[in-house]
Design a protein around this motif. Structure first.
Motif, PDB file in Angstrom:
ATOM      1  N   HIS A  14       6.413  -1.261   1.111  1.00 46.29           N
ATOM      2  CA  HIS A  14       7.109  -0.602   0.796  1.00 46.29           C
ATOM      3  C   HIS A  14       7.687  -0.391   2.925  1.00 46.29           C
ATOM      4  N   TRP A  51       1.995   5.446  -9.705  1.00 46.97           N
ATOM      5  CA  TRP A  51       2.561   5.884  -8.860  1.00 46.97           C
ATOM      6  C   TRP A  51       4.089   4.829  -8.709  1.00 46.97           C
ATOM      7  N   HIS A  52       3.413   3.607  -8.074  1.00 49.24           N
ATOM      8  CA  HIS A  52       3.595   2.390  -7.378  1.00 49.24           C
ATOM      9  C   HIS A  52       4.892   2.304  -7.785  1.00 49.24           C
ATOM     10  N   GLU A  91      -2.022   2.226  -9.402  1.00 49.88           N
ATOM     11  CA  GLU A  91      -1.222   3.072  -8.784  1.00 49.88           C
ATOM     12  C   GLU A  91      -0.404   3.081  -9.319  1.00 49.88           C
ATOM     13  N   ALA A 144       0.518  -1.133   0.077  1.00 53.45           N
ATOM     14  CA  ALA A 144       0.011   0.147   0.031  1.00 53.45           C
ATOM     15  C   ALA A 144       0.471   1.245  -0.030  1.00 53.45           C
ATOM     16  N   CYS A 145       0.544   1.771  -0.119  1.00 56.67           N
ATOM     17  CA  CYS A 145       1.175   2.735  -0.610  1.00 56.67           C
ATOM     18  C   CYS A 145       0.511   4.055  -0.006  1.00 56.67           C
ATOM     19  N   ASP A 173       6.710   5.318  -4.122  1.00 58.23           N
ATOM     20  CA  ASP A 173       5.699   6.193  -4.789  1.00 58.23           C
ATOM     21  C   ASP A 173       6.235   7.358  -5.679  1.00 58.23           C
TER      22      ASP A 173
HETATM   23 ZN   LIG Z   1       3.419   3.049  -2.532  1.00 60.23          ZN
END
Ligand SMILES: [Zn+2]
Length: 255
Positions: A167, A225-226, A223, A25-26, A174
């Motif tokens: 993470h 960005w991840h 996502e 999870a970001c 991210d």
């Molecule tokens: Zn993330």
């Protein structure tokens, strides 16, 4: 190809080694992606490495230096609470927060990130590293905050419960840009920076871990960005397969 066998072995070895089950999870701040709600515990479906491993391959590739780099971490493959990488370093790229913890990645991933950002800059794209490593405790506090604000069901779609966040591996970052005000927004995927990242991240060893429309498989919303570090060889294979890492690691790779 012959490499595949090692790849699968590396993935599963890593899963076993870390005895993980995590979800990613970001969540760092706002829109991110996180975990989901399926909690999980450590179930592991560690099924054997593919049964179709090529027989007769003689040239096996070198054994991966660190199987943990290929570890599959999601809601059903969490990390141990106590897991923390022992080679975290500060990233040497533009960051956003002052918090030192999230500006770290494992050494190999940090070096690769530097190359990725340099590659983007060469094309005229400026990227920022917003949130990398998060300890179990940090993730725990973050998730609790999201639950307070939006309820657990919502929080689970974009943030992870402690132990389930990629993470925590120190291999996820991210990434964002000025075009989305340095935030974590789905629109990042449509920006020039986001498109460049999606097309080239694997060349530096990263994959877009939560592709669009795959929430049912990854457990997380899209996502863009991840990014997750896997090393150039494995990241390129996953990219070329067009599969999510869950599917790839489970051996459903297309021929
Ligand atoms: Zn993330």
């Amino acid at each position: 190809m012959r490499n595949r066998r090692w790849t699968y072995m590396a993935v599963w070895t890593a899963v076993l080694a870390l005895s993980i089950t995590m979800t990613t999870a970001c969540s760092d701040g706002k829109a991110q992606g996180g975990a989901s709600g399926t909690k999980a515990g450590g179930s592991s479906q560690v099924d054997p490495v593919t049964s179709d491993s090529p027989s007769g391959s003689q040239d096996e590739e070198e054994e991966p230096a660190d199987p943990a780099l290929a570890a599959l971490v999601n809601k059903t493959h969490p990390l141990q609470d106590s897991y923390a990488p022992d080679d975290l370093v500060m990233v040497e790229v533009p960051t956003i927060f002052q918090n030192a913890e999230v500006n770290q990645l494992r050494k190999e991933a940090a070096e690769a990130l530097k190359g990725l950002f340099a590659g983007a800059e060469k094309e005229g794209y400026k990227l920022y590293a917003r949130s990398g490593y998060r300890s179990y405790e940090t993730q725990q506090a973050l998730f609790a905050d999201y639950v307070n604000r939006e309820g657990e069901a919502a929080a689970n779609r974009y943030s992870a419960k402690a132990g389930q966040s990629e993470h925590q591996t120190g291999l996820a970052m991210d990434v964002t840009s000025d075009s989305v005000s340095k935030g974590l927004k789905e629109a990042f995927g449509e920006t020039d920076e986001g498109r460049w990242l999606a097309e080239h991240a694997h060349q530096y060893g990263f994959i877009i871990r939560y592709p669009e429309g795959q929430e049912g498989i990854t457990g997380y919303i899209y996502e863009p960005w991840h990014i997750r570090y896997l090393g150039v060889e494995l990241a390129t294979k996953v990219f070329d397969s067009g599969l999510t890492y869950e599917e790839y690691a489970n051996g459903n790779q297309a021929p």
